[in-house]
Design an enzyme around this catalytic site. Structure first.
Site, PDB file in Angstrom:
ATOM      1  N   LYS A  72       0.928  -1.223  -0.072  1.00  0.00           N
ATOM      2  CA  LYS A  72       0.050   0.104  -0.107  1.00  0.00           C
ATOM      3  C   LYS A  72       0.821   1.414  -0.036  1.00  0.00           C
ATOM      4  CE  LYS A  72      -4.090  -2.053   2.216  1.00  0.00           C
ATOM      5  NZ  LYS A  72      -5.049  -1.687   3.265  1.00  0.00           N
ATOM      6  N   ASN A  93      -5.097   2.248  -1.747  1.00  0.00           N
ATOM      7  CA  ASN A  93      -5.357   0.653  -1.676  1.00  0.00           C
ATOM      8  C   ASN A  93      -6.088   0.512  -3.143  1.00  0.00           C
ATOM      9  OD1 ASN A  93      -7.915   2.226  -1.056  1.00  0.00           O
ATOM     10  ND2 ASN A  93      -8.548   0.383  -0.401  1.00  0.00           N
ATOM     11  N   GLY A 132      -3.706   2.250  18.667  1.00  0.00           N
ATOM     12  CA  GLY A 132      -2.710   1.700  17.661  1.00  0.00           C
ATOM     13  C   GLY A 132      -1.990   3.100  16.842  1.00  0.00           C
ATOM     14  N   ASN A 156      -0.678   4.142  21.785  1.00  0.00           N
ATOM     15  CA  ASN A 156       0.339   2.805  21.300  1.00  0.00           C
ATOM     16  C   ASN A 156       1.309   2.476  22.244  1.00  0.00           C
ATOM     17  OD1 ASN A 156       0.533   1.564  18.863  1.00  0.00           O
ATOM     18  ND2 ASN A 156       2.513   2.532  18.625  1.00  0.00           N
ATOM     19  N   PRO A 159       5.620   4.130  22.066  1.00  0.00           N
ATOM     20  CA  PRO A 159       5.051   5.583  22.287  1.00  0.00           C
ATOM     21  C   PRO A 159       5.878   6.657  21.009  1.00  0.00           C
ATOM     22  CG  PRO A 159       6.741   5.125  23.958  1.00  0.00           C
ATOM     23  CD  PRO A 159       6.586   3.825  23.246  1.00  0.00           C
ATOM     24  N   GLU A 160       7.002   6.165  20.632  1.00  0.00           N
ATOM     25  CA  GLU A 160       7.692   7.164  19.418  1.00  0.00           C
ATOM     26  C   GLU A 160       6.655   7.165  18.319  1.00  0.00           C
ATOM     27  OE1 GLU A 160       9.578   4.189  20.568  1.00  0.00           O
ATOM     28  OE2 GLU A 160      10.119   5.559  22.146  1.00  0.00           O
TER      29      GLU A 160
HETATM   30  P1  NAP Z   1       0.190  -2.225  11.471  1.00  0.00           P
HETATM   31  O1  NAP Z   1       0.922  -1.061  10.828  1.00  0.00           O
HETATM   32  O2  NAP Z   1       1.010  -3.375  11.319  1.00  0.00           O
HETATM   33  O3  NAP Z   1       0.174  -1.904  13.124  1.00  0.00           O
HETATM   34  C1  NAP Z   1      -0.060  -2.822  13.938  1.00  0.00           C
HETATM   35  C2  NAP Z   1      -0.556  -1.882  15.077  1.00  0.00           C
HETATM   36  O4  NAP Z   1      -0.822  -2.889  16.282  1.00  0.00           O
HETATM   37  C3  NAP Z   1       0.589  -1.001  15.864  1.00  0.00           C
HETATM   38  O5  NAP Z   1       0.206   0.054  16.407  1.00  0.00           O
HETATM   39  C4  NAP Z   1       1.259  -2.032  16.857  1.00  0.00           C
HETATM   40  O6  NAP Z   1       1.934  -1.302  17.800  1.00  0.00           O
HETATM   41  C5  NAP Z   1      -0.006  -2.746  17.293  1.00  0.00           C
HETATM   42  N1  NAP Z   1       0.235  -3.945  17.899  1.00  0.00           N
HETATM   43  C6  NAP Z   1       0.480  -5.177  17.273  1.00  0.00           C
HETATM   44  N2  NAP Z   1       1.051  -5.920  18.260  1.00  0.00           N
HETATM   45  C7  NAP Z   1       0.620  -5.738  19.480  1.00  0.00           C
HETATM   46  C8  NAP Z   1       0.859  -6.129  20.832  1.00  0.00           C
HETATM   47  N3  NAP Z   1       1.229  -7.417  20.925  1.00  0.00           N
HETATM   48  N4  NAP Z   1       0.614  -5.235  21.714  1.00  0.00           N
HETATM   49  C9  NAP Z   1       0.137  -3.978  21.462  1.00  0.00           C
HETATM   50  N5  NAP Z   1       0.087  -3.325  20.173  1.00  0.00           N
HETATM   51  C10 NAP Z   1       0.356  -4.174  19.454  1.00  0.00           C
HETATM   52  O7  NAP Z   1      -1.079  -2.765  10.865  1.00  0.00           O
HETATM   53  P2  NAP Z   1      -2.233  -2.175  10.148  1.00  0.00           P
HETATM   54  O8  NAP Z   1      -2.115  -2.016   8.569  1.00  0.00           O
HETATM   55  O9  NAP Z   1      -2.367  -0.797  10.905  1.00  0.00           O
HETATM   56  O10 NAP Z   1      -3.478  -2.819  10.474  1.00  0.00           O
HETATM   57  C11 NAP Z   1      -4.151  -2.780  11.769  1.00  0.00           C
HETATM   58  C12 NAP Z   1      -5.438  -3.577  11.945  1.00  0.00           C
HETATM   59  O11 NAP Z   1      -6.600  -3.165  10.902  1.00  0.00           O
HETATM   60  C13 NAP Z   1      -5.237  -5.081  11.431  1.00  0.00           C
HETATM   61  O12 NAP Z   1      -5.834  -5.930  12.006  1.00  0.00           O
HETATM   62  C14 NAP Z   1      -5.887  -5.195  10.020  1.00  0.00           C
HETATM   63  O13 NAP Z   1      -6.526  -6.301   9.798  1.00  0.00           O
HETATM   64  C15 NAP Z   1      -6.947  -4.150  10.463  1.00  0.00           C
HETATM   65  N6  NAP Z   1      -7.729  -3.279   9.164  1.00  0.00           N
HETATM   66  C16 NAP Z   1      -8.817  -3.443   8.668  1.00  0.00           C
HETATM   67  C17 NAP Z   1      -9.366  -3.031   7.686  1.00  0.00           C
HETATM   68  C18 NAP Z   1     -10.727  -3.321   7.092  1.00  0.00           C
HETATM   69  O14 NAP Z   1     -11.218  -3.163   5.832  1.00  0.00           O
HETATM   70  N7  NAP Z   1     -11.674  -3.596   7.897  1.00  0.00           N
HETATM   71  C19 NAP Z   1      -8.640  -2.097   6.737  1.00  0.00           C
HETATM   72  C20 NAP Z   1      -7.242  -1.846   7.165  1.00  0.00           C
HETATM   73  C21 NAP Z   1      -7.005  -2.706   8.192  1.00  0.00           C
HETATM   74  P3  NAP Z   1       3.481  -1.128  17.992  1.00  0.00           P
HETATM   75  O15 NAP Z   1       3.631   0.233  17.045  1.00  0.00           O
HETATM   76  O16 NAP Z   1       3.818  -0.717  19.329  1.00  0.00           O
HETATM   77  O17 NAP Z   1       4.024  -2.148  17.279  1.00  0.00           O
END
Ligand code: NAP
Length: 290
Positions: A72, A93, A132, A156, A159-160
């Site tokens: 993306k 997207n 997040g 989050n 924190p950074e």
């Molecule tokens: P990403 O960029 O990988 O970000 C992941 C986020 O989750 C970060 O804030 C990360 O925190 C946090 N995280 C991961 N593991 C963690 C843990 N064990 N404890 C605490 N925080 C944790 O992913 P993304 O692309 O933003 O997607 C996030 C979610 O949105 C996914 O589940 C995805 O399926 C969903 N989504 C849904 C749609 C829809 O159409 N419904 C569309 C887009 C995304 P850190 O920064 O601390 O690592």
């Protein structure tokens, strides 16, 4: 079986992996409902091949593409133009065919907004808790700021990343709308009101269905509405904790529906009637077994 002939237009999804996508259900159902000669298929694109894939798709007269993980952000470098909101978010997207190349859009956020509106959820003037600071949360933060949310507590683990997203969104919107925090400091959020909480981390995603970012019941007493971007499972632990404290909770399947509907509208220059969108939603729920 739909007829495929010399006039059939092709759309599709590029990503890696693409095997579990629900997007073909959305677009092929819409095309069927509308009687449009269009077929949608997923394309698994190997790492290092994105530029060639986009160029090849254009050469093959493909009408439009969706883009999913992990491309993306990278895809923005393969396009003729990028829509303003997508450029701000830094993620695309949807690719729409234009003269000389594809133009990139971000229909994820437009889809989230349409999904929220359809559930009667407002962002305008609201105080919001956003969990997040990854790609999706960053885009939600831009959406909340652009829809004039009063304040967004952005929590989050790292924190950074929270501070960085807040800085970018506040600078772009010209006001201090996003308040960054460490997730573990959630107790500092004032308890004198109730909030809309948007769960935009990947915690709780299938198969880790018992995981949740915040387990403290006191947190959920501050929430009137919880919206989880996750749709597998259809009831996340976050949603069940919101409901247990008397709030209403939604999963992310309607967001997925409307990001697809908006892409389809952009490709075909039409507006999809709400009854058709809801018919697609019925099929998606059927695929999910809910
Ligand atoms: P990403 O960029 O990988 O970000 C992941 C986020 O989750 C970060 O804030 C990360 O925190 C946090 N995280 C991961 N593991 C963690 C843990 N064990 N404890 C605490 N925080 C944790 O992913 P993304 O692309 O933003 O997607 C996030 C979610 O949105 C996914 O589940 C995805 O399926 C969903 N989504 C849904 C749609 C829809 O159409 N419904 C569309 C887009 C995304 P850190 O920064 O601390 O690592």
């Amino acid at each position: 079986m739909r007829q495929i002939d010399g006039h059939t237009r092709l759309c599709g999804l590029i990503g890696n992996p693409v095997e579990h996508t629900m997007s073909p259900v959305i677009h092929n159902t819409l095309a069927e409902k509308e009687g449009r000669n269009l077929v949608y298929v997923p394309f698994h694109v190997e790492h290092g091949q994105l530029g060639r894939a986009v160029e090849g798709a254009y050469a093959l007269n493909i009408l439009g593409l969706n883009v999913t993980v992990p491309y993306k952000e990278e895809v923005t470098g393969c396009l003729k133009a990028v829509d303003g909101m997508a450029a701000q978010i830094g993620a695309v997207n949807t690719l729409v065919r234009t003269d000389g190349g594809y133009k990139g859009y971000n229909t994820d956020m437009m889809g989230l907004y349409r999904a929220m509106c359809s559930e009667g959820i407002r962002l305008e003037g609201e105080e919001i808790i956003l969990l997040g600071a990854g790609g999706a949360a960053r885009a939600v933060a831009f959406l909340c700021a652009s829809k004039q949310a009063a304040k967004v507590y952005l929590l989050n683990r790292t924190p950074e990343k929270a501070w960085q997203v807040a800085e970018e969104v506040n600078r772009a919107s010209g006001r201090e709308c996003i308040v960054p925090m460490r997730t573990r400091d959630h107790g500092k959020i004032p308890a004198d009101r109730k909030y809309l909480a948007i769960q935009a981390t990947s915690v709780g995603l299938y198969p880790h269905v018992e995981d949740v970012v915040i387990g403290d019941v006191g947190f959920y007493q501050k929430i009137h509405t919880g919206f989880d971007l996750i749709y597998r499972p259809s009831e996340t632990k976050f949603m069940s904790l919101v409901r247990a404290e008397g709030g209403q909770a939604f999963h992310g399947l309607k967001m997925l529906l409307y990001q697809g509907v908006i892409a389809y509208e952009l490709w075909n220059g039409i507006t999809v009637p709400e009854e058709d969108a809801l018919a697609v939603y019925g099929r998606m729920k059927g695929e999910m077994g809910i």
